[in-house]
Scaffold this active site. Structure first.
Site, PDB file in Angstrom:
ATOM      1  CG  HIS A   1      -4.889  -3.296  -0.128  1.00  0.00           C
ATOM      2  ND1 HIS A   1      -4.456  -2.528  -1.183  1.00  0.00           N
ATOM      3  CD2 HIS A   1      -4.506  -2.630   0.986  1.00  0.00           C
ATOM      4  CE1 HIS A   1      -3.849  -1.457  -0.724  1.00  0.00           C
ATOM      5  NE2 HIS A   1      -3.860  -1.482   0.588  1.00  0.00           N
TER       6      HIS A   1
ATOM      7  CB  SER B   1      -0.900  -0.057   1.233  1.00  0.00           C
ATOM      8  OG  SER B   1      -2.053   0.669   1.059  1.00  0.00           O
TER       9      SER B   1
ATOM     10  CG  ASP C   1      -6.018  -3.358  -3.913  1.00  0.00           C
ATOM     11  OD1 ASP C   1      -6.844  -2.575  -3.412  1.00  0.00           O
ATOM     12  OD2 ASP C   1      -4.780  -3.254  -3.760  1.00  0.00           O
TER      13      ASP C   1
END
Ligand SMILES: *[C@@H]1O[C@H](CO)[C@@H](O)[C@H](O)[C@H]1NC(C)=O
Ligand SMILES: *[C@@H]1O[C@H](CO)[C@@H](O)[C@H](O)[C@H]1NC(C)=O
Ligand SMILES: *[C@@H]1O[C@H](CO)[C@@H](O)[C@H](O)[C@H]1NC(C)=O
Ligand SMILES: *[C@@H]1O[C@H](CO)[C@@H](O)[C@H](O)[C@H]1NC(C)=O
Ligand SMILES: *[C@@H]1O[C@H](CO)[C@@H](O)[C@H](O)[C@H]1NC(C)=O
Ligand SMILES: *[C@@H]1O[C@H](CO)[C@@H](O)[C@H](O)[C@H]1NC(C)=O
Length: 503
Positions: free
Chosen positions: A460, A185, A435
């Site tokens: 994710h 991320s 994601d």
């Protein structure tokens, strides 16, 4: 529409603020510190990984010579499997994200599982202004105003990691040990950028779900919400349509006399609803987070959830008896996210979900990720990114003006393929296409050593999570490719070192 920060949808941090709106037992940060409060069914996450917590005197401003007091940067370290400096044992450095580093450490099982295999040391430095790593002595002081927050930037965080790892290596006489970066991320963006900015410090980076292209107009602004919408549509068109229809209904019910009370009752809210927009934002976040954690097995990453939770949400919405109202369907669906364990008495919408959080500051300065939502392709209300109102919101909240083009100036992004091909190497961009952040990431192979590993059914940074017995083959393969590539980087490094010694 009451949507002050359409894209301050932080990767995780907002989630953490979401937790404060859920019952005590759902609060994720507490999964870390207060294990005794965990429901019995939950694993003791901290038990799996052992580490030493250390603090490092870190410079507040790496880019000026202002004499500010140093701050204590927390880092977690484990050298149980490290083969040591003489054998040039590798160092795995996880680039801390926007939150408590212990939480990210226990949710990054992959790195821990690789350590024994590579004889590696594992180091998790915390990102400044998060967790315990607060300049100016405390969170209260650090978050006081725009001057004290000024040092909360990605560049400063990267410099922290560079300084820390260099000092640590010196202390251990491990100058020759190769450093491999990991991150997911925002942390994945940091890992990729760190490899580009500090190639002399790290030999390569695994950047998982790292949306380094979610800036300016590099990718279509509708990408994020389109992917969320498609995740629902692929499970069920009627579910997609129910959600699409719901926004107008919520809005119009909210405008009727006693309409807000009716909405509060329908959605089992604990308190009064101030505006229908607050409810819409709460739903909007849940759908987006569901898309991020649409994992193939039950997980407790954000909330306790079943495998492929979107499928379950849609089942609830679709399988209600004929005649069930759209709002009741939405309530049933959303309960899969907010009340899967069935222990929520009522739902608390956070009064101020956009409070002084560090990520909002970052989104208001350099991390401007513009997002829109398209009337036709998305199940969300039509929404167009408005940089003027965005800047106004930032000014009201922090007395700061965003610099939306700074990130691409500092790290690039436009024409990334030809640039990375010429000037980049040893980066893995891994993504799962479910994601929504994958839309802003690198999904194509750029060169021999800047590669994209893409899974159709991943979400994710699934690859960074600990292996489980339920891992599908495609995930096992993705991780195996990552291991093979990282092995290649390290072997290469040793070969070059050897060649130098033999000279
Ligand atoms: C969880 O594991 C840690 C480390 O082994 C231990 O110190 C702690 O007491 C455990 N907590 C519970 C509730 O079992
Ligand atoms: C921010 O707070 C610091 C510390 O209290 C103070 O010295 C500074 O003047 C404040 N800056 C602004 C812009 O208000
Ligand atoms: C390296 O050692 C010095 C002296 O003991 C210590 O102050 C410093 O924190 C150490 N560096 C790291 C990264 O732990
Ligand atoms: C959560 O689920 C339980 C069990 O189904 C139910 O009794 C409770 O009312 C639900 N809570 C909310 C807020 O809907
Ligand atoms: C953008 O926001 C500004 C300030 O709130 C407003 O005046 C303007 O009309 C908005 N532009 C569009 C296209 O909606
Ligand atoms: C990129 O190349 C690797 C082999 O190095 C391959 O496994 C992978 O599928 C390729 N990625 C894409 C998106 O084509």
């Amino acid at each position: 529409m009451a949507k002050p920060f359409p894209n301050s949808l932080a990767f995780f941090l907002l989630l953490i603020s979401l937790f404060s709106s859920t019952p005590e037992s759902h609060r994720l940060p507490q999964f870390l510190g207060k294990a005794s409060r965990l429901p019995k069914t939950q694993n003791n996450l901290t038990q799996q990984y052992t580490y030493e917590t250390r603090y490092f005197h870190q410079t507040v401003d790496h880019f000026s010579f202002t004499d500010l007091p140093k701050f204590q940067q927390r880092y977690l370290i484990n050298s149980d499997y490290w083969v040591g400096p003489n054998r040039m044992g590798p160092i795995f450095l996880y680039c801390g994200n926007e939150g408590d580093i212990e939480w990210f450490a226990v949710n990054t099982g992959f790195v821990w599982e690789l350590a024994p295999r590579f004889g590696a040391m594992v180091v998790f430095p915390e990102h400044r202004y998060y967790g315990e790593s607060m300049p100016y002595g405390s969170q209260k002081e650090a978050y006081k105003n725009a001057s004290t927050l000024a040092h909360l930037t990605a560049e400063q965080a990267l410099a922290d990691y560079a300084v820390l790892i260099t000092d640590l290596k010196r202390n251990l006489s491990a100058e020759s040990s190769p450093v491999v970066l990991f991150g997911g991320s925002y942390g994945g963006m940091l890992a990729a950028w760190m490899r580009l900015k500090y190639p002399h410090i790290a030999i390569g980076a695994l950047a998982s779900s790292a949306p380094i292209l979610q800036f300016e107009d590099i990718v279509p602004l509708e990408t994020f919400y389109d992917i969320v919408s498609n995740d629902f549509k692929r499970e069920s068109t009627s579910c997609f349509n129910t959600i699409k229809k719901s926004w107008n209904i919520i809005n119009s019910v909210g405008q009727k006399a006693n309409g807000l009370d009716h909405l509060a009752k329908t959605f089992h809210l604990c308190g009064k609803l101030k505006s229908s927009g607050d409810l819409s934002d709460w739903l909007d976040s849940a759908y987006s987070f569901l898309a991020m954690v649409d994992y193939p097995y039950p997980s407790e990453f954000l909330m306790p959830l079943p495998a492929y939770p979107i499928k379950e949400v849609c089942k609830e919405m679709d399988n209600s008896p004929d005649g069930t109202s759209v709002l009741d369907r939405i309530y049933k669906g959303i309960s899969v996210y907010y009340n899967y364990t069935g222990i929520a008495d009522c739902f608390e919408l956070d009064d101020d979900p956009h409070g002084m959080s560090g990520w909002n500051w970052q989104a208001c300065t350099e991390m401007v990720m513009p997002m829109s939502s398209n009337r036709d392709s998305s199940m969300f209300p039509e929404w167009e990114f408005n940089s003027t109102s965005y800047a106004e919101d930032c000014w009201n909240q922090f007395q700061v003006t965003p610099r939306p083009t700074w990130i691409t100036t500092e790290f690039g992004g436009h024409d990334y393929k030809s640039i990375l091909k010429t000037f980049g190497s040893n980066i893995i961009f891994s993504n799962g296409l479910l994601d929504p952040w994958s839309g802003g990431s690198v999904l194509e192979n750029v060169s021999e050593s800047v590669v994209a590993l893409v899974t159709e059914k991943g979400a994710h940074h699934l690859d960074l999570r600990a292996a489980t017995e339920d891992d599908p083959d495609w995930l096992v393969k993705q991780r195996a490719s990552e291991v093979e590539i990282i092995e290649g980087w390290i072997e290469d490094y040793y070969k070059k070192k050897k060649a130098t010694f033999n000279m």
